[in-house]
Design a protein around this motif. Sequence first.
Motif, PDB file in Angstrom:
ATOM      1  N   LYS A  76      -1.251  11.454  -1.381  1.00 28.23           N
ATOM      2  CA  LYS A  76      -0.462  10.305  -1.826  1.00 28.23           C
ATOM      3  C   LYS A  76      -0.541   9.169  -0.800  1.00 28.23           C
ATOM      4  O   LYS A  76      -0.678   8.004  -1.160  1.00 28.23           O
ATOM      5  CB  LYS A  76       0.991  10.735  -2.036  1.00 28.23           C
ATOM      6  CG  LYS A  76       1.920   9.630  -2.444  1.00 28.23           C
ATOM      7  CD  LYS A  76       3.326  10.164  -2.592  1.00 28.23           C
ATOM      8  CE  LYS A  76       4.299   9.046  -2.827  1.00 28.23           C
ATOM      9  NZ  LYS A  76       5.686   9.507  -2.824  1.00 28.23           N
ATOM     10  N   ASP A  77      -0.487   9.511   0.489  1.00 29.09           N
ATOM     11  CA  ASP A  77      -0.553   8.495   1.543  1.00 29.09           C
ATOM     12  C   ASP A  77      -1.938   7.861   1.624  1.00 29.09           C
ATOM     13  O   ASP A  77      -2.066   6.677   1.938  1.00 29.09           O
ATOM     14  CB  ASP A  77      -0.163   9.086   2.896  1.00 29.09           C
ATOM     15  CG  ASP A  77       1.308   9.457   2.960  1.00 29.09           C
ATOM     16  OD1 ASP A  77       2.108   8.824   2.248  1.00 29.09           O
ATOM     17  OD2 ASP A  77       1.654  10.378   3.716  1.00 29.09           O
ATOM     18  N   VAL A  78      -2.974   8.641   1.344  1.00 26.39           N
ATOM     19  CA  VAL A  78      -4.336   8.096   1.311  1.00 26.39           C
ATOM     20  C   VAL A  78      -4.450   7.088   0.169  1.00 26.39           C
ATOM     21  O   VAL A  78      -5.007   5.996   0.328  1.00 26.39           O
ATOM     22  CB  VAL A  78      -5.385   9.223   1.156  1.00 26.39           C
ATOM     23  CG1 VAL A  78      -6.779   8.653   1.001  1.00 26.39           C
ATOM     24  CG2 VAL A  78      -5.318  10.174   2.347  1.00 26.39           C
ATOM     25  N   GLU A  79      -3.871   7.435  -0.989  1.00 31.00           N
ATOM     26  CA  GLU A  79      -3.882   6.516  -2.131  1.00 31.00           C
ATOM     27  C   GLU A  79      -3.116   5.238  -1.812  1.00 31.00           C
ATOM     28  O   GLU A  79      -3.538   4.145  -2.174  1.00 31.00           O
ATOM     29  CB  GLU A  79      -3.300   7.200  -3.358  1.00 31.00           C
ATOM     30  CG  GLU A  79      -4.181   8.306  -3.901  1.00 31.00           C
ATOM     31  CD  GLU A  79      -3.528   9.110  -5.011  1.00 31.00           C
ATOM     32  OE1 GLU A  79      -2.402   8.767  -5.436  1.00 31.00           O
ATOM     33  OE2 GLU A  79      -4.147  10.091  -5.442  1.00 31.00           O
ATOM     34  N   VAL A  80      -1.992   5.369  -1.114  1.00 31.24           N
ATOM     35  CA  VAL A  80      -1.199   4.192  -0.714  1.00 31.24           C
ATOM     36  C   VAL A  80      -2.023   3.301   0.207  1.00 31.24           C
ATOM     37  O   VAL A  80      -2.046   2.077   0.045  1.00 31.24           O
ATOM     38  CB  VAL A  80       0.129   4.623  -0.043  1.00 31.24           C
ATOM     39  CG1 VAL A  80       0.806   3.448   0.642  1.00 31.24           C
ATOM     40  CG2 VAL A  80       1.055   5.260  -1.062  1.00 31.24           C
ATOM     41  N   LEU A  81      -2.721   3.898   1.161  1.00 33.36           N
ATOM     42  CA  LEU A  81      -3.571   3.135   2.078  1.00 33.36           C
ATOM     43  C   LEU A  81      -4.624   2.345   1.295  1.00 33.36           C
ATOM     44  O   LEU A  81      -4.833   1.157   1.547  1.00 33.36           O
ATOM     45  CB  LEU A  81      -4.258   4.073   3.075  1.00 33.36           C
ATOM     46  CG  LEU A  81      -5.318   3.448   3.980  1.00 33.36           C
ATOM     47  CD1 LEU A  81      -4.677   2.482   4.964  1.00 33.36           C
ATOM     48  CD2 LEU A  81      -6.099   4.534   4.711  1.00 33.36           C
ATOM     49  N   LEU A  82      -5.255   3.000   0.350  1.00 30.26           N
ATOM     50  CA  LEU A  82      -6.286   2.325  -0.439  1.00 30.26           C
ATOM     51  C   LEU A  82      -5.686   1.234  -1.325  1.00 30.26           C
ATOM     52  O   LEU A  82      -6.262   0.155  -1.466  1.00 30.26           O
ATOM     53  CB  LEU A  82      -7.052   3.348  -1.285  1.00 30.26           C
ATOM     54  CG  LEU A  82      -7.924   4.316  -0.491  1.00 30.26           C
ATOM     55  CD1 LEU A  82      -8.474   5.403  -1.401  1.00 30.26           C
ATOM     56  CD2 LEU A  82      -9.043   3.583   0.215  1.00 30.26           C
TER      57      LEU A  82
END
Length: 94
Positions: A76-82
Motif C-alpha cells: 500500500k505504501d509503495v502504491e502511495v509513493l507511486l
Amino acid sequence: MSAVILTAEQYQDLVNRLEQVNKKLEEQSKPSHETFLDNQEFIQLMHISKRTAQTWRDEGKISFSQIGSKIYYKMKDVEVLLDKNYNKAFKNKR
C-alpha cells in the motif's frame, strides 16, 4: 437431456447463493494491500539501488518497518509513493 423446473423462490435462492460465492471469490482474488515486501523485493520492483532505497527511507518518501536488520514495506505504501509522484500525460503540440 433432462430439464429441471424450479419455483421462482428456488431460482432466486440459487442466484443469491451464486452471487455470494462470486463475491467471496472476488475478495480472495483481490491483491491484499497488507502484503509486505522485503528490501530486496522492493529494490527489484522499483528497479533502484540499495542506496536509493535508503535515501527514500531517510527522506521519508516511503514508510517502512524494520525488524533487526530486515526492512519491510507495505505494498500500500509503495502504491502511495507511486501515486504521489504520478504525472499525467500532456498533449504534444506540433
